[in-house]
Design a protein around this motif. Sequence first.
Motif, PDB file in Angstrom:
ATOM      1  N   UNK A   1     -14.502   2.659   2.459  1.00 21.09           N
ATOM      2  CA  UNK A   1     -15.655   3.177   3.393  1.00 21.09           C
ATOM      3  C   UNK A   1     -14.930   3.073   4.838  1.00 21.09           C
TER       4      UNK A   1
ATOM      5  N   UNK B   1     -16.210   3.562   8.853  1.00 20.50           N
ATOM      6  CA  UNK B   1     -17.416   3.516   9.573  1.00 20.50           C
ATOM      7  C   UNK B   1     -17.450   4.838  10.538  1.00 20.50           C
ATOM      8  N   UNK B   2     -18.672   4.879  11.107  1.00 21.93           N
ATOM      9  CA  UNK B   2     -18.872   6.001  12.217  1.00 21.93           C
ATOM     10  C   UNK B   2     -17.555   5.762  13.246  1.00 21.93           C
ATOM     11  N   UNK B   3     -17.461   4.586  13.733  1.00 21.34           N
ATOM     12  CA  UNK B   3     -16.686   4.313  15.000  1.00 21.34           C
ATOM     13  C   UNK B   3     -15.143   4.491  14.464  1.00 21.34           C
ATOM     14  N   UNK B   4     -14.759   4.141  13.482  1.00 23.98           N
ATOM     15  CA  UNK B   4     -13.291   4.207  12.827  1.00 23.98           C
ATOM     16  C   UNK B   4     -13.262   5.782  12.679  1.00 23.98           C
TER      17      UNK B   4
ATOM     18  N   UNK C   1     -20.922  13.461  21.283  1.00 24.37           N
ATOM     19  CA  UNK C   1     -19.717  13.040  20.310  1.00 24.37           C
ATOM     20  C   UNK C   1     -18.674  14.198  20.300  1.00 24.37           C
TER      21      UNK C   1
ATOM     22  N   UNK D   1     -26.500   9.327   8.049  1.00 26.72           N
ATOM     23  CA  UNK D   1     -25.849   8.371   9.067  1.00 26.72           C
ATOM     24  C   UNK D   1     -25.202   7.389   8.437  1.00 26.72           C
ATOM     25  N   UNK D   2     -25.574   6.637   7.547  1.00 28.04           N
ATOM     26  CA  UNK D   2     -24.795   5.700   6.791  1.00 28.04           C
ATOM     27  C   UNK D   2     -24.891   6.261   5.414  1.00 28.04           C
TER      28      UNK D   2
END
Lengths: 513, 513
Positions: free
Chosen positions: B59, B61-64, B165, B50-51
Amino acid sequence: MTEGWIRFETGVARGYGHVRLIGGKAWTMLTTMAELKGFEEHKGPTRDKGVEHGVRPGRTTWLERRQQEEAELGVTTQPYVVIVGGGQGGIALGARLRRLSVPTIIIDKNSRPGDSWRKRYKSLCLHDPVWYDHLPYLPFPEHWPVFSPKDKIADWLEMYTTVMEFDYWGSAECKSARYDDAKQEWTVEIVRNGKPITLRPRQLVLATGMSAVPTMPSVPGMEIFKGDLHHSSKHPGPDGYSDKKAVVIGSNNSGHDICAALWEEGADVTMVQRSSTHVARSDTLMELALGGLYSEAALKAGITTDKADLIFASLPYKVLPSLQVPVYAEMKKRDADFYARLEQAGFKLDFGDDDSGLFLKYLRRGSGYYIDVGASELVADGKIKLKSGVGIERIKERAIVFSDGSELPADVIVFATGYGSMNGWAAQLISREVADKVGKCWGLGSDTRKDPGPWEGELRNMWKPTHQEALWFHGGNLHQSRHYSQFLSLQLKARMAGIPTPVYGMGPVHHLS
Amino acid sequence: MTEGWIRFETGVARGYGHVRLIGGKAWTMLTTMAELKGFEEHKGPTRDKGVEHGVRPGRTTWLERRQQEEAELGVTTQPYVVIVGGGQGGIALGARLRRLSVPTIIIDKNSRPGDSWRKRYKSLCLHDPVWYDHLPYLPFPEHWPVFSPKDKIADWLEMYTTVMEFDYWGSAECKSARYDDAKQEWTVEIVRNGKPITLRPRQLVLATGMSAVPTMPSVPGMEIFKGDLHHSSKHPGPDGYSDKKAVVIGSNNSGHDICAALWEEGADVTMVQRSSTHVARSDTLMELALGGLYSEAALKAGITTDKADLIFASLPYKVLPSLQVPVYAEMKKRDADFYARLEQAGFKLDFGDDDSGLFLKYLRRGSGYYIDVGASELVADGKIKLKSGVGIERIKERAIVFSDGSELPADVIVFATGYGSMNGWAAQLISREVADKVGKCWGLGSDTRKDPGPWEGELRNMWKPTHQEALWFHGGNLHQSRHYSQFLSLQLKARMAGIPTPVYGMGPVHHLS
């Protein structure tokens, strides 16, 4: 030691429990209520049929009934419960109350469920692993990542709210609440989408979060600072700070996360450590502290989430430190090099007043630690500069002046200085008088730093009756939101159903905040 | 008979299977592929972290990353697969392809996932029970009702799309598709939110639904009818028809559902039955036909959804009728009074050409039955009037004239006349030539009504290579969407990964639609 599970029944409820015997005598015993007789949740063989077969003139559809409820509840009919705060706490409780047919409205000032996560700094991820984080009824699928990114958990909370079908009012801010003793109801003033609405529930739950009333120290000169200055809860993330000088006051989780993200973005970062901090490396913590109950290995050994929760709860807080000390002694040994490097960089470490580590710090004070996911290496390497053991004297237009007389230039100052007791919300929404009557929330009375005695044995005011009739507090991490919402929902349902609910052993209030 | 489960491996894959032995010899044998070696889905112990712990300048993020993918896929990068149709079929397949890291875009002309359910007549509920309906990866929670109302399943599909997703383009209509043999890619012309976009995937899946090309008979006088006249797929539900004369042409599921809802609303309702129909009472069907594999009892006996799917699939279609005949004989006996009353009212009943009942009708022709959830009582009682064994001669301004010369006044006429073969979509989107090359979809070649021989042994063109390279068909109920999406996704992944995929035993095309 012999351990075992028990099932039991009382006149009104069924439950599960756990016992540990030593030398034939009970050492620990836990009893938990699972359901109220006559008010069992419909599931599995007792699930609803969904469609009513047969022919029914005037039949309404599921959608029509949902729309009618949305149109009426809080407008022409009153909810039995209002939950202020729609984070994971309010959402988990809302799901359980829906399943128990307790009319409930959750109000949250953000527009969408999950926004309390979405709006935080962008690098935020859960520091707790997936096995520990399931919500009631609908566990994460098997491919869910170990550590959920904040926006992913936000989406999950939003879809959960939809499919669990509870009444969630976004863009609804609670302005005030007062209890009418004679009528035994609350008057809750809300502004929803800009319009005032009054709700009159019988029960009020503050699920405003352990981290909802930011603690912002007042430092001389704050008002003349020319850069950005904000509490960590308002920190927008590192974008735009790539060539800036950033100072982060505070060395707990948020402080470390924010420092690391700023450093990754190219900022010049200084962390100000005001007092010693417990650091546990994530991998080590997962393995030593959580792995026995919440991990793939635990699942393989038959320890489901429900079982893990009960085993976890079965250790009285009086006993817990003695069981945690060896865990953290092992951690100290295993990561000795890591800790040595941190200390060499000037970082002040601790493992708790009695070396009982992270989880007890969380229970006692809800702060004082960092779960290391990488930032500690930056501190050890000096990439995140450290200013430790100093206070902040004052702030200048472009700098901070410390108690040792040193001065640090700053373009952005982040106060990662934590949050106050949840009864601060009672003071804001209800009155100082009620907040004082209820007293401090959270903490055990362990007589350790930020958790003054006397010993109280359970978390103060959480998930149980308080000195203010019909006022309840709910909060904590996802595990607590899941587990304790069960008991809080049953207490609320019992009251709605008119089942006698005598309260035993409510102690006096020792601390106001 | 001895039964057993098997596990096996090939050079490229791992799988499960099932065998039945009679007298020491194999009677049935099923093999199914579960995963491709080297391309296993990450789950449980292999789930993503996940992270990314540690420190990574630059880095994202997941959202990006999600936002970047949404911005780029189909715009600056091309998906490997395009799925036309975002109902349960497209959604289940989309989820599996996401888990297999196959870049995929699902396009659907409706704006939100679930709209294909939301837009149907309001009384629509699943006629299949919850145990049969789970989607892959994220089963319904334990309290989910047995028969989901349409808007509830729609909400589930929508949230599923979010949390799984995948890239779902709503308000995106496929206008045309053509395959370039030299480039080995499709050119798919789409209009998304009013703007034309061209996609160039390597593989095209038509998941447009078994019920997507409405069959609308052409009746003289249709154009002069003064009331409402529509196909069942466009029927808005009973609201507003309370004092109207309604005629519903057709006696399958939709016809019955629509008649019952109109009657409940107070309309004067006539059902026109053009040919005999199989009726199975829901409770009896659940118990006799599905209960052994998909029920609480089955779950209690250890038959998980996965196991049930494999057992279900393990019976070759050649053998299946002989096993179904006794089930429906028992049904006929158990509900003898019910069937007698229906026949007394003039309703023409059948149990399939060979008395093999509902499921084989579904496999052979996808039509010809009603799962009774109440409407049959209305027919038996004469509350829904019945006109059976007649054709429709013509339509007048306010009436229908039948082949027996009788005339029926009508304010609304609903054609619940079913749907054509899925290759009708290939004809519309690609070309008549490709549709004919591929031939009829669905059906077994059983040489029964609407399923002409010769025997083909498997559903025609479904979930397997077709005579048009890189064109696939996916569809059916929730069970089929769940189960067969596994094999279709693995076939697509294997092609993307360059694993050799020789196709054995592809037969000639016998029927064009």
